[in-house]
Design a protein around this motif. Structure first.
Motif, short mmCIF file in Angstrom:
data_model
loop_
_atom_site.label_atom_id
_atom_site.label_comp_id
_atom_site.label_asym_id
_atom_site.label_seq_id
_atom_site.Cartn_x
_atom_site.Cartn_y
_atom_site.Cartn_z
N GLU A 56 -41.56 -68.04 -16.78
CA GLU A 56 -39.95 -69.53 -16.88
C GLU A 56 -40.37 -70.71 -17.89
OE1 GLU A 56 -40.81 -70.70 -12.99
OE2 GLU A 56 -42.51 -71.16 -13.57
N HIS A 57 -41.86 -70.43 -19.07
CA HIS A 57 -41.60 -71.10 -20.41
C HIS A 57 -41.84 -69.83 -21.72
CE1 HIS A 57 -41.71 -73.93 -23.40
NE2 HIS A 57 -43.30 -73.88 -23.64
N CYS A 58 -41.96 -69.75 -22.41
CA CYS A 58 -42.58 -69.16 -23.57
C CYS A 58 -42.20 -70.35 -24.99
CB CYS A 58 -42.08 -68.13 -23.76
SG CYS A 58 -43.00 -67.49 -24.67
N SER A 59 -43.36 -71.02 -25.65
CA SER A 59 -43.55 -71.75 -26.22
C SER A 59 -43.21 -70.92 -27.11
CB SER A 59 -43.82 -73.17 -26.30
OG SER A 59 -44.90 -72.58 -26.48
N THR A 60 -42.51 -71.23 -28.83
CA THR A 60 -42.73 -70.80 -29.66
C THR A 60 -43.85 -70.22 -30.50
OG1 THR A 60 -42.62 -72.66 -31.43
CG2 THR A 60 -40.67 -72.11 -30.88
N TRP A 67 -48.06 -72.11 -25.29
CA TRP A 67 -48.20 -71.59 -24.10
C TRP A 67 -47.60 -70.80 -23.06
CZ3 TRP A 67 -45.64 -73.93 -19.93
CH2 TRP A 67 -44.91 -75.65 -20.33
N VAL A 68 -47.13 -69.86 -22.62
CA VAL A 68 -46.46 -69.69 -21.77
C VAL A 68 -46.68 -69.66 -19.73
CG1 VAL A 68 -46.16 -67.37 -23.11
CG2 VAL A 68 -47.33 -67.39 -21.38
N SER A 69 -46.04 -70.04 -19.15
CA SER A 69 -45.54 -70.23 -18.10
C SER A 69 -44.76 -68.58 -17.02
CB SER A 69 -45.10 -71.49 -17.17
OG SER A 69 -44.67 -71.37 -15.99
N VAL A 70 -45.67 -68.22 -16.35
CA VAL A 70 -45.02 -66.61 -15.47
C VAL A 70 -45.39 -67.32 -14.03
CG1 VAL A 70 -45.21 -64.29 -15.02
CG2 VAL A 70 -45.76 -65.51 -17.08
N ARG A 71 -44.50 -67.48 -13.23
CA ARG A 71 -44.19 -67.15 -11.92
C ARG A 71 -43.86 -66.18 -11.20
NH1 ARG A 71 -41.33 -67.94 -7.50
NH2 ARG A 71 -42.41 -69.56 -5.47
N PHE A 72 -44.96 -65.22 -10.22
CA PHE A 72 -45.28 -64.55 -9.47
C PHE A 72 -44.20 -64.63 -8.05
CE2 PHE A 72 -47.82 -63.32 -12.61
CZ PHE A 72 -48.21 -61.86 -12.63
N SER A 73 -43.58 -64.27 -7.65
CA SER A 73 -42.82 -64.24 -6.19
C SER A 73 -43.67 -64.04 -5.48
CB SER A 73 -41.44 -63.69 -5.89
OG SER A 73 -40.61 -64.50 -6.97
N PRO A 74 -43.61 -64.71 -3.92
CA PRO A 74 -44.03 -64.03 -3.13
C PRO A 74 -43.71 -62.41 -2.66
CG PRO A 74 -42.70 -65.38 -2.45
CD PRO A 74 -42.98 -65.47 -3.68
N GLY A 81 -44.91 -68.58 -4.28
CA GLY A 81 -45.22 -67.46 -5.23
C GLY A 81 -46.64 -68.46 -5.79
N THR A 82 -46.47 -67.68 -7.34
CA THR A 82 -47.90 -68.30 -8.10
C THR A 82 -47.72 -68.00 -8.90
OG1 THR A 82 -49.95 -67.31 -6.29
CG2 THR A 82 -50.48 -67.42 -9.13
N ARG A 83 -47.32 -69.52 -10.28
CA ARG A 83 -47.48 -69.51 -10.79
C ARG A 83 -49.02 -69.57 -12.14
NH1 ARG A 83 -44.09 -74.10 -10.10
NH2 ARG A 83 -43.26 -73.38 -11.01
N VAL A 84 -48.79 -69.20 -13.26
CA VAL A 84 -49.74 -68.81 -14.09
C VAL A 84 -49.56 -69.47 -14.93
CG1 VAL A 84 -51.47 -66.67 -15.13
CG2 VAL A 84 -50.57 -66.49 -12.99
N PHE A 85 -50.37 -69.91 -15.89
CA PHE A 85 -50.37 -70.63 -17.47
C PHE A 85 -51.06 -70.58 -18.05
CE2 PHE A 85 -48.27 -74.26 -14.70
CZ PHE A 85 -47.70 -74.52 -15.46
N ALA A 86 -50.99 -69.39 -19.74
CA ALA A 86 -52.02 -68.94 -19.96
C ALA A 86 -51.12 -69.36 -21.57
CB ALA A 86 -51.42 -66.94 -20.63
N LEU A 87 -52.43 -69.91 -22.83
CA LEU A 87 -52.68 -70.18 -23.98
C LEU A 87 -53.12 -69.20 -24.91
CD1 LEU A 87 -52.62 -72.77 -21.27
CD2 LEU A 87 -53.36 -74.03 -24.04
N LYS A 88 -52.74 -68.86 -25.89
CA LYS A 88 -53.12 -68.25 -26.99
C LYS A 88 -54.13 -68.89 -26.85
CE LYS A 88 -50.65 -68.23 -31.00
NZ LYS A 88 -52.16 -68.73 -31.97
#
Length: 104
Positions: A56-60, A67-74, A81-88
């Protein structure tokens, strides 16, 4: 007894219709270090395939924080669904300086 020795190995997070495990979160944390957002899409598909993750989102890469945002559909399209945020984390001298500024 074939159960993993750590309690966290049995836990899922997020929606019951789109749960994520500790190993899923670890994979997403690693993927957040990929410099190229287009390549990140490929890594998501390779890692999670049929679970249809959507970036959903990928910053430079040099953004603070990156950070990035990933959504997993049901599963089967039913439920939430489930949304996960990951930070470098720290991976460059610029990051080190930012850490020093934050924690000094």
């Amino acid at each position: 007894n074939n159960l993993p020795p750590y309690a966290a190995c049995h836990i899922t997070w997020g929606s019951p219709a789109a749960p994520v495990t500790l190993l899923d979160l670890a994979a997403l944390a690693l993927i957040a270090y990929e410099e190229n957002c287009d390549e990140m899409e490929r890594l998501l598909q390779e890692s999670f395939g049929s679970r249809s993750p959507r970036l959903e989102h990928c910053s430079t890469y040099d953004a603070l924080p990156r950070w990035v945002s990933v959504r997993f559909s049901p599963a089967r399209g039913i439920g939430r669904g489930t949304r996960v945020f990951a930070l470098k984390g720290t991976s460059s001298w610029r990051d080190v300086y930012a850490d020093i500024k934050l924690f000094a």
